[in-house]
Every structure is written in C-alpha cells, then in structure tokens.
Scaffold this motif. Sequence first.
Motif, PDB file in Angstrom:
ATOM      1  N   ILE A 255       1.028  -1.074   0.250  1.00 33.81           N
ATOM      2  CA  ILE A 255      -0.046   0.021   0.023  1.00 33.81           C
ATOM      3  C   ILE A 255       0.731   1.236  -0.110  1.00 33.81           C
ATOM      4  CG2 ILE A 255      -1.431   1.405   1.495  1.00 33.81           C
ATOM      5  CD1 ILE A 255      -2.980  -1.177   1.899  1.00 33.81           C
TER       6      ILE A 255
ATOM      7  N   LEU B 126       3.968   1.335  -1.178  1.00 38.90           N
ATOM      8  CA  LEU B 126       4.427   1.522  -2.580  1.00 38.90           C
ATOM      9  C   LEU B 126       3.489   2.278  -3.515  1.00 38.90           C
ATOM     10  CD1 LEU B 126       6.488   0.911  -4.798  1.00 38.90           C
ATOM     11  CD2 LEU B 126       5.567  -1.496  -4.790  1.00 38.90           C
ATOM     12  N   ALA B 127       2.074   1.787  -3.573  1.00 38.88           N
ATOM     13  CA  ALA B 127       1.085   2.254  -4.411  1.00 38.88           C
ATOM     14  C   ALA B 127       1.118   3.729  -4.200  1.00 38.88           C
ATOM     15  CB  ALA B 127      -0.055   1.547  -4.088  1.00 38.88           C
ATOM     16  N   GLU B 128       0.898   4.106  -2.835  1.00 39.30           N
ATOM     17  CA  GLU B 128       0.703   5.506  -2.525  1.00 39.30           C
ATOM     18  C   GLU B 128       2.075   6.490  -3.172  1.00 39.30           C
ATOM     19  OE1 GLU B 128      -2.244   6.722  -1.893  1.00 39.30           O
ATOM     20  OE2 GLU B 128      -2.904   4.672  -1.958  1.00 39.30           O
TER      21      GLU B 128
ATOM     22  N   LEU C 221       3.869   5.708  -5.523  1.00 35.76           N
ATOM     23  CA  LEU C 221       4.032   5.739  -6.920  1.00 35.76           C
ATOM     24  C   LEU C 221       2.935   6.690  -7.398  1.00 35.76           C
ATOM     25  CD1 LEU C 221       4.419   1.886  -8.010  1.00 35.76           C
ATOM     26  CD2 LEU C 221       6.055   3.574  -8.409  1.00 35.76           C
ATOM     27  N   LYS C 222       1.826   6.702  -6.863  1.00 36.16           N
ATOM     28  CA  LYS C 222       0.885   7.521  -7.134  1.00 36.16           C
ATOM     29  C   LYS C 222       1.175   9.085  -6.797  1.00 36.16           C
ATOM     30  CE  LYS C 222      -2.785   4.960  -5.251  1.00 36.16           C
ATOM     31  NZ  LYS C 222      -3.786   4.785  -4.695  1.00 36.16           N
TER      32      LYS C 222
END
Lengths: 345, 307
Positions: free
Chosen positions: B132, B134-136, B138-139
């Motif tokens: 999670i 990592l996702a945030e 990247l975003k």
Amino acid sequence: MSTKDMSERPTTVLQSLNAAMHRLMAGDSRVVVLGEDILDPYGGAFKVTRGLSTQFPDRVLTTPISEGAIVGLANGLALRGMRPIAEIMFGDFVTLAADQLINHAAKFRWMYNEQVRVPLVVRTPMGGRRGYGPTHSQSLEKHILGVPGLWVAAPHALGDPGSLLEQSVALEDPVVFVESKVCYGRFLTRPAELRAEEIRTARSPFPTLHLTHRGGSPDGVIFCYGGMAPVALEAVERLRDVDGIRVDLVVVAQLSPTPTDHLEALLQRGISEVIAYAEEASSSAGWGAELVATIEEIRASIAPRRSIRHLRIGGAHTPIASSKEMELHDLPSAELVAERLLECF
Amino acid sequence: MKTGERIPLCNRDSSPNELYGLMFGIRTFEQSLLDLFQRGVLAGTTHTCLGQEATAVGVFSALNLELDCAFSNHRGHGHFLAYCGEAELLYLEVMGKPGGVCGGRGGSQHLQHRNLYSNGIQGGIVPVATGIALAEKLKGSGAVSVVFLGDGTLGEGAVYESFNIAALWQLPTLFVIENNGFAQSTPCALEVAGSIRARPEAFGIPTTEIRTTNVETIRNETSRCVDAMRDGAGPRALVLHNYRLGPHSKGDDNRDPAEIRAAWDQEPLKVLRERLDTTEVQLMEAAQTERIGRARERALAAPRYEY
C-alpha cells in the motif's frame, strides 16, 4: 506434423508473452511489474520481462528473494488501484506465497463485502523436463486450484499466450498465471488438419480450445492444459497415424474455477466413450480428478444412460528426479498418453 | 456511504479531554463486547484492546484520516474506532448482521472501511501494508501506510521481508509494534529473543521506542514519524510497550491476577484521568456511555440474515 502458422511471422510463446508485457505497461500506467532478477540486461530468469526495465524503469521493481513479500506487495498495490504483475521465478516457490494468495488476495474482495478489488496477476513457470530436479521442476498448480476468489489460468502454444495474459491483467480478481517453462521456445501453431473452435463465456472468460477431426464423431477425447498441450497433440497424431484412432483434443486455459459451462457445452456437442485427462503433476487429487467429477455430474444430468470411461494420466507420484532419464521416464510422454488410450480400444 | 451512531474522532489539535473521551469510548465498546459474549449474544470470538487504547488514539490522532492508510490486525477494534468512530457499524459487523461494515462477512478480525483494512493473519498483513505504501508512493499521493504488529507477530518471517523492502525502496510505511507482553498465552520472554527495537534498526529503519501509556506522548512521537515520512524520509518504526489488561480473547486468561492488578495502575485511561478535571471527565464518560449504548441497542435491534 502438418502445421500452419497463426500469424505471418512465427512467434514463440516467450515472444508473445514479452510483447504482451510491453503492451500492458505502455498502455496503462497502473501496471507495475515486480519479481526477482527482472532488471535488464538479465531480464528475468526466463526472459519474459526482458526490456521492460529499460523502457519503464520506475514501474519495474527487482526484489529480494522474498516470494511472500512479492505477492504481499502486489496485494497492497492492487488494493490501492494499481495493476501489479508479480513474477515468481520458479513455480515451485509459489508455496512461499501461499498465505498471500489464499488468506489475502483470494479473500479480500468477498470478506470486505465487495468494497475492494484485487486485480493482481502472479506469473510463474511450472513443469519439468529440464533436469532441474525435485524443487525446480514441479507442477504445483493443483495445490492452488479450488480456492474461492482465486483464478488460475494457463497459456499454451496452441492458443495466444499474450492475449491470455492481457485478459488476466484486465480481470478485477487475482489470477495465478501458470506458464510452462519448456514451452517458452515453442512457436505458436495449430495443426491444420484439425478443426479448431474456442469456447469462452462471461462466467468462464479464459478460452477452452476444442480441436476436432473432420467428419464423424471421435473415438475419444484428451483434456489437457499448458505444457501438456504439445505432448497430448503428439499423442493424438500418433493414435491417428499409427493406430487409426480418432481422438479429439481439448486444451483448457482456465484451470480454476473449473469452467463448468465450457464442459457442458462440450458434452452437449457429443459424449465420448473415452475421456483422458493428461497433466504433468501426479494425478492424485489433481486437476483431472476435478474434471472427472464435474464431467460425470454433467453427464448424469444430460445423458443418464450413457457411460464414460475416464482415464487420468499424470506424472509419477514421487518428487521429480534430477536424473534426465529418470525424470523423462516419470513425466507423462506422448507415447504414454497414446498407450494408455490405446488400452481402452 | 452507510453510517450509524459514531464516536467523535481526534486529531493533532484534540485536547486531553477529547483524547480521553475517545479512549473511554473504545474501552466501553470493548467491555460491552465481553458482556455480550457472556450473555450469549455474540458468536465466534473477539480480541479486545483493553489497556492498549492509547496506541489506537495516539497513532490515529497523528494521521491525516482523509489521506493515510492503515492495516490493522486481529486486535483491531480500537484502531477501527479511532480511525472512523463507526461504533454501530462495528457492533453490527461483530454481530454478523447485514448492516455491518463488511456486511457481517468479515467480523471482528476482517474489517475494511475507506482506507482502513484488517486481517486475522499474523505477519501476512505487513507486506500488504508495505505494498500500500508503494502504491501511494507511485501515485504521489503523499499518504503514509501504517501497519500494526504485536510482539507475537515478530515470530513471522513476512515481517522481516517487509522491513527489508520498505527500507530498500524507502517506502512510507510506519511499523507500529505494540508489545503488550503476551502472544496469546505466551509471555514475551518465551517468544521474542534479543531486542525488539534492534530488529527494524538492523534494516536501517529509524525506530522510536516508548515505554509509556501516555496518549499524548504516543501522538507526538507518531506525528514526528509521519511528518518525516511525508517529507520522503522512508519507513519508520514505533515500538510501544503496554499491557493487555483483558484476556487474549474471551475468558482464556491464566496470568497471575496480581500482575494484572498492578497493570491497572499504569493503564492509559487512569494515567490521563489523573490530570483532568473530574467533573468534565464524568460528563465526557456519561456522553460516551450513552453514545455507545445507543449504538449497541440499535445494532442489537437490527435484522439478522435469514436463510
């Protein structure tokens, strides 16, 4: 063997998958690829990820040797709207990620009451015949079949592996994508003398390929998937050319959930007296066993007076030997498949 | 979004009175669950966070509740209530009713609401929370990802895989390690070797260790971690020492009663209450008791699944 190319230029399974990976990453900035040793110039142990890190350096992440965390990270990415594609270098290592697949990925959508989606793909090569021995040669997919919420798909050289991968990434649910390590170098071909028809439905989106002899009903049918497709096809050709027996071939791409509606459609076309199920793993509690049960349930419903002789053909029920001769002896060959079928006639 | 009777949340500006009120609300909720079990109203099991309310309130009051993400564990009611205050939805969930926050499918250990998640698998949630983060990252959302571990969770290998990757990739993951003294029935001394703090530190993760049940200290230390992470400083770990006052689940407690009695002297509500105005505390407690009671009664009256 008489074959025809499916495209103008011969394409291998590896090229098809690699091109699909490039298309996926170029077409959607949410696609993130992660796994061990996937950076260029190495480009992954089997090279499916070759070129990706050069073109998309921010979204191709090489990881430590941590299969549980690789799939765990992918779960987190998927929960937060990304489209992760995780690579597990050898399918044998999928056991290290079993908790993430079964207790996390497969459950989130349902147990959180449809409030989340987990669009995650775990690609991994399975299978033997390469001399890699007991822990790098297995076909472990049977252990993750039948998990509610988890899809298992297998590309093969008689279909379109790249499209199947794109389909898997487009799905909103977790997919384990089982590649065959001996098939990467195979060209995509279909035998010209057999009629090919694909079955796909909304409920079972991964296509089932039905290869039939022209003119009249067959003497038998072989079901197979993945790396067993070329082996089973060779058996079909042997039986026809040497023994004069006409056996149809069904290559399944959706291993789990069982594509029951595809099987119904196949049985509606005709019920064969002999059906063989060829898989590389030992057939005990395996993919074929589930198909036998499902097909029997369908037959009992649509043709209660008919009977089918079912034949499971799999590898030896032992670990896979490193010895080349022992390994090839213990894994199902085209000769074995043909011989076992021949015993039924 | 569905909602019900809620308890007021806290942030970095909340007064000690308000922090106390939220902790009291969590405690009242948890005690009422044990009571409902005794009355045979609830099925299954529950893991209450009695004695650990300061972690929930201290950590969540330091977060941006609109932005940040959190992954909780099997002992997650306090985290859930400090995140969203949805007491009625949680009651309904624990009761297995259609109106629950996950429609009764998840129950006590499997909650999901907006950016909060929980799962009943020790260790397995840690790489997910790292993903999670990592996702945030990247975003570019600026969100941090908080994950709650206990001393018992430190036995799971997935934890160390996650420390390693969070540090390698400098991900905004806050590892909150609550040492409540016990992994179910096993005391910490029989299940954790060496130092807890040295574990994240071995991966280069700056780690803060707090031996207090003071909710304001926990909020301040969490705020420092979160601010650093938002500035791109990579993961942080917070090691908190407290004491699980209640049983592991419902009645399974073989600990020395004298030890538990001694812990009640250090528990977070008592520590804070001593500094507050008695009249205000009483008013606050009465209001929370009423709110939680309303949530409970409404949940009890709500329809069950019928098959």
